[in-house]
Design a protein around this motif. Sequence first.
Motif, PDB file in Angstrom:
ATOM      1  N   MET A  48      10.343   5.956  -3.221  1.00 16.96           N
ATOM      2  CA  MET A  48       9.325   6.912  -3.673  1.00 16.96           C
ATOM      3  C   MET A  48       8.623   7.571  -2.492  1.00 16.96           C
ATOM      4  SD  MET A  48       7.706   4.743  -6.845  1.00 16.96           S
ATOM      5  CE  MET A  48       6.438   5.934  -7.228  1.00 16.96           C
ATOM      6  N   LYS A  49       8.342   6.789  -1.443  1.00 20.02           N
ATOM      7  CA  LYS A  49       7.683   7.353  -0.268  1.00 20.02           C
ATOM      8  C   LYS A  49       8.590   8.355   0.450  1.00 20.02           C
ATOM      9  CE  LYS A  49       6.169   3.176   1.014  1.00 20.02           C
ATOM     10  NZ  LYS A  49       5.472   2.087   1.752  1.00 20.02           N
ATOM     11  N   SER A  50       9.883   8.076   0.483  1.00 23.58           N
ATOM     12  CA  SER A  50      10.825   9.027   1.075  1.00 23.58           C
ATOM     13  C   SER A  50      10.851  10.327   0.282  1.00 23.58           C
ATOM     14  CB  SER A  50      12.232   8.424   1.132  1.00 23.58           C
ATOM     15  OG  SER A  50      12.290   7.369   2.066  1.00 23.58           O
ATOM     16  N   SER A  51      10.817  10.204  -1.043  1.00 23.62           N
ATOM     17  CA  SER A  51      10.815  11.404  -1.901  1.00 23.62           C
ATOM     18  C   SER A  51       9.540  12.213  -1.697  1.00 23.62           C
ATOM     19  CB  SER A  51      10.948  11.001  -3.373  1.00 23.62           C
ATOM     20  OG  SER A  51      12.178  10.351  -3.610  1.00 23.62           O
ATOM     21  N   LEU A  52       8.403  11.516  -1.608  1.00 28.96           N
ATOM     22  CA  LEU A  52       7.131  12.206  -1.401  1.00 28.96           C
ATOM     23  C   LEU A  52       7.106  12.890  -0.036  1.00 28.96           C
ATOM     24  CD1 LEU A  52       4.258  12.916  -2.226  1.00 28.96           C
ATOM     25  CD2 LEU A  52       3.519  10.678  -1.413  1.00 28.96           C
ATOM     26  N   PHE A  53       7.599  12.196   0.993  1.00 31.54           N
ATOM     27  CA  PHE A  53       7.638  12.783   2.330  1.00 31.54           C
ATOM     28  C   PHE A  53       8.530  14.022   2.341  1.00 31.54           C
ATOM     29  CE2 PHE A  53       8.981  13.256   6.710  1.00 31.54           C
ATOM     30  CZ  PHE A  53       7.806  13.049   7.412  1.00 31.54           C
ATOM     31  N   GLN A  54       9.662  13.949   1.646  1.00 32.35           N
ATOM     32  CA  GLN A  54      10.567  15.103   1.560  1.00 32.35           C
ATOM     33  C   GLN A  54       9.876  16.290   0.902  1.00 32.35           C
ATOM     34  OE1 GLN A  54      13.912  15.845   2.465  1.00 32.35           O
ATOM     35  NE2 GLN A  54      13.165  17.826   1.780  1.00 32.35           N
ATOM     36  N   LEU A  55       9.222  16.073  -0.232  1.00 30.36           N
ATOM     37  CA  LEU A  55       8.521  17.151  -0.931  1.00 30.36           C
ATOM     38  C   LEU A  55       7.432  17.752  -0.052  1.00 30.36           C
ATOM     39  CD1 LEU A  55       8.184  15.540  -4.476  1.00 30.36           C
ATOM     40  CD2 LEU A  55       9.482  17.607  -3.927  1.00 30.36           C
ATOM     41  N   ASP A  59      13.319  -0.808  -1.059  1.00 29.23           N
ATOM     42  CA  ASP A  59      12.904  -1.082  -2.433  1.00 29.23           C
ATOM     43  C   ASP A  59      12.486   0.228  -3.093  1.00 29.23           C
ATOM     44  OD1 ASP A  59      10.356  -0.503  -1.362  1.00 29.23           O
ATOM     45  OD2 ASP A  59       9.979  -2.623  -0.954  1.00 29.23           O
ATOM     46  N   THR A  60      12.024   0.142  -4.337  1.00 30.64           N
ATOM     47  CA  THR A  60      11.630   1.346  -5.080  1.00 30.64           C
ATOM     48  C   THR A  60      10.468   2.059  -4.414  1.00 30.64           C
ATOM     49  OG1 THR A  60      12.338   0.283  -7.130  1.00 30.64           O
ATOM     50  CG2 THR A  60      10.931   2.217  -7.333  1.00 30.64           C
ATOM     51  N   SER A  61       9.520   1.301  -3.876  1.00 30.33           N
ATOM     52  CA  SER A  61       8.373   1.908  -3.206  1.00 30.33           C
ATOM     53  C   SER A  61       8.827   2.734  -2.009  1.00 30.33           C
ATOM     54  CB  SER A  61       7.387   0.824  -2.756  1.00 30.33           C
ATOM     55  OG  SER A  61       6.332   1.367  -2.002  1.00 30.33           O
ATOM     56  N   ASN A 102       0.859  -1.180   0.000  1.00 29.74           N
ATOM     57  CA  ASN A 102       0.000   0.000   0.000  1.00 29.74           C
ATOM     58  C   ASN A 102       0.895   1.229   0.000  1.00 29.74           C
ATOM     59  OD1 ASN A 102      -1.736   2.129   0.614  1.00 29.74           O
ATOM     60  ND2 ASN A 102      -3.027   0.877   1.929  1.00 29.74           N
ATOM     61  N   PHE A 103       0.838   1.979  -1.084  1.00 32.16           N
ATOM     62  CA  PHE A 103       1.750   3.129  -1.203  1.00 32.16           C
ATOM     63  C   PHE A 103       1.454   4.211  -0.162  1.00 32.16           C
ATOM     64  CE2 PHE A 103       3.144   7.174  -3.139  1.00 32.16           C
ATOM     65  CZ  PHE A 103       4.486   6.874  -3.286  1.00 32.16           C
ATOM     66  N   ASN A 104       0.250   4.250   0.384  1.00 29.18           N
ATOM     67  CA  ASN A 104      -0.100   5.286   1.358  1.00 29.18           C
ATOM     68  C   ASN A 104       0.056   4.809   2.798  1.00 29.18           C
ATOM     69  OD1 ASN A 104      -0.958   7.926   1.967  1.00 29.18           O
ATOM     70  ND2 ASN A 104      -3.014   7.203   2.413  1.00 29.18           N
TER      71      ASN A 104
END
Length: 252
Positions: A50-57, A45-47, A1-3
Amino acid sequence: NFNRNFPNLSHKVVDEYDRTLKNGADINAIRSVLKEILDKHTHDDTSDQMKSSLFQLASEHDIVLDLHADNRSLLHIYTPQHGANITEILAAEMQCKLALRGTRDPEGGLDDALNYFWSTIQNELKGCRLETLPVSYTIELRGRYDISEELTTQDANALYSFLCRTNIINDNVPTKQNALAVFPVNGIDSIKASKIGFLKLHRKLGDHVTEGDLIAEIVEPNELVNNSTVKLRSITDGILFCHSFHGVVPIG
């Protein structure tokens, strides 16, 4: 779950900030420390990356709106404990009647992860004197089947008005009034299907229910002749605000 399961680095940021800066907390310095820690954060992993990048933004902004849709639901908003004035503006512009307040789980959705981060910083960082904490919301734009040009236009205009009311966009918009019911997020109760079968709903979204009220019945295929059903009743008082009705429900 990406969220789910965003990086929970609030305590690392507190420790690093106290160790290296040791001055009164500045929000830009906090964000800088977080960025340094996230840059060094190892990803499973890639997910996770991506979650780290989203949290940073998302952590770089004072207001974060995470737009979702439930299965079938009323328009509702998940709100933090802080930022009540912004919550009122958002609910009024969206004409949202229901808000669920509080952090569900620091490893939950994006709004939970961000609100938990900033609350921890405010409570545990020495000398922290942030005048206002950044706020994050999840807006559940009804259900996934509520798709129409009319609703899309209505919601887009409401979000635009919210950006104007919070001085993010310089434009004059009329102020809206709204009656908002606020419940604690940990007060959510779920009724789960104990049998597989056809679901017959007795209550509509938005209905007020009391303990013991019949919400729905499950008609078991092998019990059609006997007209036997499994009755699902509310075990608390509140508002029926969402359900995942697909006609036939599985156990659970």
